[in-house]
Each structure stands twice: as structure tokens, then as C-alpha cells.
Motif scaffolding. Sequence first.
Motif, mmCIF file in Angstrom:
data_model
loop_
_atom_site.group_PDB
_atom_site.id
_atom_site.type_symbol
_atom_site.label_atom_id
_atom_site.label_comp_id
_atom_site.label_asym_id
_atom_site.label_seq_id
_atom_site.Cartn_x
_atom_site.Cartn_y
_atom_site.Cartn_z
ATOM 1 N N ALA A 253 46.755 73.581 53.789
ATOM 2 C CA ALA A 253 45.964 74.641 53.155
ATOM 3 C C ALA A 253 46.341 76.028 53.661
ATOM 4 O O ALA A 253 45.842 77.024 53.152
ATOM 5 C CB ALA A 253 44.479 74.395 53.416
ATOM 6 N N VAL A 469 43.595 80.174 50.690
ATOM 7 C CA VAL A 469 43.432 78.727 50.809
ATOM 8 C C VAL A 469 43.070 78.049 49.489
ATOM 9 O O VAL A 469 43.120 76.826 49.398
ATOM 10 C CB VAL A 469 42.367 78.379 51.873
ATOM 11 C CG1 VAL A 469 42.836 78.815 53.252
ATOM 12 C CG2 VAL A 469 41.027 79.014 51.534
ATOM 13 N N TYR A 587 35.385 78.779 52.971
ATOM 14 C CA TYR A 587 35.183 77.401 52.519
ATOM 15 C C TYR A 587 34.874 77.346 51.021
ATOM 16 O O TYR A 587 34.999 76.306 50.386
ATOM 17 C CB TYR A 587 34.017 76.757 53.266
ATOM 18 C CG TYR A 587 34.311 76.306 54.669
ATOM 19 C CD1 TYR A 587 35.325 75.397 54.938
ATOM 20 C CD2 TYR A 587 33.556 76.764 55.742
ATOM 21 C CE1 TYR A 587 35.587 74.958 56.223
ATOM 22 C CE2 TYR A 587 33.804 76.332 57.044
ATOM 23 C CZ TYR A 587 34.818 75.435 57.276
ATOM 24 O OH TYR A 587 35.064 74.994 58.555
ATOM 25 N N MET A 597 36.940 74.034 50.064
ATOM 26 C CA MET A 597 37.803 73.521 51.121
ATOM 27 C C MET A 597 37.399 72.142 51.617
ATOM 28 O O MET A 597 38.244 71.291 51.871
ATOM 29 C CB MET A 597 37.805 74.492 52.308
ATOM 30 C CG MET A 597 38.649 75.724 52.092
ATOM 31 S SD MET A 597 40.404 75.329 51.951
ATOM 32 C CE MET A 597 40.729 74.669 53.578
#
Length: 621
Positions: A253, A469, A587, A597
Motif C-alpha cells: 500500500a 494509499v 484509513y 485500508m
Amino acid sequence: MDSEFIRRAVELADLDAVRVALFHHTDDPEIEALPRALELDDDERELLITKTVAWLEENAGPGMPDEPPMPRLRQLMNLATKEEMGDLEFESRRDLMAFKSFPWTVDWTNGKPELPEGFQVAIIGSGFSGLAAGIQMELLGIPYVILERRSEPGGTWSRHRYPDIRVDTISITYEFAFEKNYPWPEYFGKGQLVREYLLHISRKYGMHDNTRFDHDLKRATFDEVRDVWVLEADTPDGIETIEANVVINAVGAFANQRTPNFEGLEDFPGPVIHPSQWPEDFDYRGRRIAVIGNGSTGVQLLSPVAEEAEEVYVFQRSKQWISPRPKYGQPIEPEVRWLLDNFPGYWNWWRYMAIAALFATHNYLYADEEWQAAGGHWNEMNDQLRDFLTNYIHEQTDNRPELVENLVPDYAPFSRRPVVDNGWYRALTRDNVELVTDPIARLTPKGIETDDGTVREVDAIITAIGFDVVQFLWPADYFGRDGLNVHDFWSKDGPRAYLSMMVPKYPNMFMLYGPNSQPLSGGTGLPIWYQVWSGYAAQLIVKMLEEGKTSVEVTMDAYERYNEALDEEASKLLLMHEEGAPDKNYYLNQTHNRLQMSAPWYGPEYHRLCTEVEWDDLQIT
């Protein structure tokens, strides 16, 4: 070794691991009755140390116990944490001690069948996850090739070479369970040590000879007629075409760095450095340095930079909860090294106790409405952690009001990835360090101008601003059935997957550390999950080959049902609520307002999903 040396070793050790390892050998009822290490009184502590020293004087030596029978193993695991675990927890944790040679790997059901001529698995990337997939293929005897864009194994650990880079989880848990008692010289290994470890793993277990370095995958196309992936990789000799029956993506990631887009970037004459591209010849001694960002990278590198730079300006974009770690940055003492090598079982149980700290993380993530009605922020455990971390900020900054006010976050801990303190707070108290909280307006030929009009003159800028990410599998293109590019398939609501690993219309393709992967609650260290996910992919490959089939694919219905359930479970988590500052959280996919995530499932339940295959969710043809 003399008794005093052995005693020092035991005193320096994890006494919970010592306690269960000693009981493992002796069944001593006095040892069984002892509480957890933090609850030992002086007499109990002395009893444990004395008995352990006496046992070691008679029995010390190399070796590792065999895995106990399951009832005995469960007894020892319960004794270790002084908690009675359920069946779900036991199944997900019983390999954490790594008594088996190769935990979390799978085998053929009835011996290796004859493989189709030319059958091959392509693994993309040779970091932790790529090596985990490689060892699984080695054990099955399935031909494979690893395509690695860099000239060495290591993935993100190969790229990152900034000052004092190191793991922020203890090294004994940030390792593969099949490599026993690796001699880490530090409790939290530096980047160079991690690179050496991964090179050692790659060479020892055969992956290095199966890796094509300097091969950067650009395009993958699924040939629906032959059920084969056609891969195009950029190499020093031009584009190379490689065919594979199965593709396991292990690109991670943290492959695509965020690029700063400040106004005036082109006007600043000095170096602008992302930590993942740290120049070997960059000398910050006696220079004026700006550090933008205070995530894990910015926090790690500040202290060593501040010790040698003339002036450092820390541009804080948002407040972070930054926590201490016992023995962070310290070498493993010779006495503890001796204990690891000569107290059979201690290494196994130290692994377990180090990971056990993660078992209760789910308790921080769910709201307690009664607690909130009584004036609490989120729940009792989370608020207690908030108080501890707030007090830590006061302590580390010498209670300076201007610093405390600008450092204490207004959101709950565990909303974002926890950051480990590498002397960051203390560095802010240095005379040559200034914390800047005003937003950056632009770069100028002399430095950085903030919204209030102040220009701070700097010679170099370090942009510790992280990675993009949400761009999974980027920048390579993957064309599945009907020529559909996976990035177009994901354009509706961001990258998604079934169990974080599979996407419909992309047969024979798996992702390790894909969308919604590592669970936030009750989980374990990342290298364990890499092995679990590799084992899942292997189960499907094994079944496909044993049945003489050529493709395996998740159904669209299963994919959609799984992600609907995932979104529902995620909605209960702290991260999705105002107290969790969702607008500041990597996230989450900010564009689509969803967890991106991590997996929202309780860790042992997610482990079950990834090890007990729901064959009705799959098509094998």
C-alpha cells in the motif's frame, strides 16, 4: 554462564514469557498460580526469577520444544494471558508461538499432482508479502517467478533509507514465523537490519533465484481463451513479456508517494525530498531544514536531523497521538540474547506475549453510550489511553503551554494509525527546533511562507507527507474479462475486494495487503497476515490444480454481499464517527467516505474468513 549472568538475563526478560515457558517445562503449580508480570508482588517476582535461574542452571541449552497437543497448548496460551479464550480466538492464535516449521501455510490434500505443462505463478513484488507468497509456492513445488521493480528484495524497506528508519512494532513480531529465533541485534530493528533480514529470507528459502530484479510491471492482460495472464514488464533491456497462469500482487500500500503541490514549488531552489527517495549524499549538518508532516516517518527522522541541523522548522498539518514504546531504539542485551538461544520455548512465548498486546484493540474502537452519557468521550478504555497520552505530552514537553496546546489532539486515540515516539516531543523543546502550526501558503525562493505571511528561510525541505494509499495496484494496468481495466472497475466507489484479495472479472488474480485488509481490532502483526493471505491464495490454486481446472474467480454476488457487510460493520467503528476525526484519516477513502485500508472485522473472525474457504462464493472452471 554463572548464576549472576543468568539472573540478569531473567530480570531483563519478559517475565510473562518466562513464566509460561518455565511452566511449559515443569508443570510447577507455584508457577501456574502466579499472576501476570505487572501484578507480581516482590515475593512472587523473586519466586519466579529464582526458580527460572535454578532450572536454567541445570537445563540451559539450544533447542525448541515440539508443539504440545492442542489441549495442552490451549492451557498454556490461557495461562500466558490469564484469560480463557474462545474457540474462535484459539484457532486464530494457536500458531503465533511458531512451534510448527511453517505456520499458516497449506499443502496438497493428497500429494502433489502432475502440473500442466508450463504452469507458473507470477508474484509482483519482493517485499514481505511477496516473499510470503514465494515461500508458499516453494513448499507446494509450484513454479513461480517474482517480478521486482528494484534491484534487491525488500519492498518499502528497500526504498526507505531516511535517518533512523526502523520498525515501530517489536522485531520479534515483525518477522516470518518460519525463520526461528532470528538474531535481531535491536528490539526494534533499523531499516538496514530489516533489509538484511529480507535478503537473508530471499536467499535462504529460494526466492532470490526465482526473482527477476529491475522488472517493473506496467500492464497485465487476462487471456480469456487460454486462462493465462500476459504481463508486460519494463526492464533495462526494454519491455519483456511474461505469461503466468496465476498472478499474486504483492505491491503493498506504500508504493506511490504523495507529491507536494504547493504554490511556488518550482521557485524554491533547494532540494525537496520525500523520505522514500532519500539521497545517499544528502547532508543536513549545519543547514536550515523544514520537515513537513508528523506521521510515523516525520516523527522518526526529526530527532536525528535536529541534532545536526542548524535550524529545523516542523510544519504540523494535524495533531497526532504519539506514544512511547519500551526499549524503542535499544540493543538487545547480551544476557537476553543468551536467554533466547538457551531457554527452549522462551522465544516462542515471547512472540506470543508481544503479539498479545493487540488482542484487546477492538475494545478501543466501539462506543459506550452509557459512558458517553456520563460525560465520557468514547469509552472507558479509550479515554484512559487519551489521559495517559495527554500526560505523556505534558511530560515530554516540560509542560510548556504553547507546545501542549498545539500538540494535544481533539479526537480519540486509535482513530488513526498509532505513531511511536522517537524523541519527537523532546526534539520540539530544542532551541533550534520550531513547531509551526499555521498552514503553508506557498514556497518562495527563500523558503516557506505560511498563511500569516511569515517566511521561514530554509535550505532544504523534507516532505514527510505519506503515500497515496487508495491507489491500489497503481500505476500498472490490469485488464480482466472483456478488457476491463481494474481502475475503471473501481471508479464507482473506490478500490474494493472480496476478503481484500479477489475481484470479480479478474480470474486467477490475488492481492496481498489489498483494499480493506489488515484488521483494526484484535489482530496480529502484518507478516502473519501476509502468510495467512498467501495460504488462502494457495488453497484456491491447490483446488484448481487438483481438479484439473484452469481458473478461479470470486462471483459478483459474493463480492457485493461481502462489501455490503463490510460497510455495515465499518459504520460501527470509531474511525467513522466524529470523535474519530474521519476527515483526517488515511484509513478512509475521503472521496467515497468509506473505510478503505483496513478490515473492520474482529481479528479472529477475519482470520476464520481467510482460512475457511467459502467455496460457494467462488467459480472454479
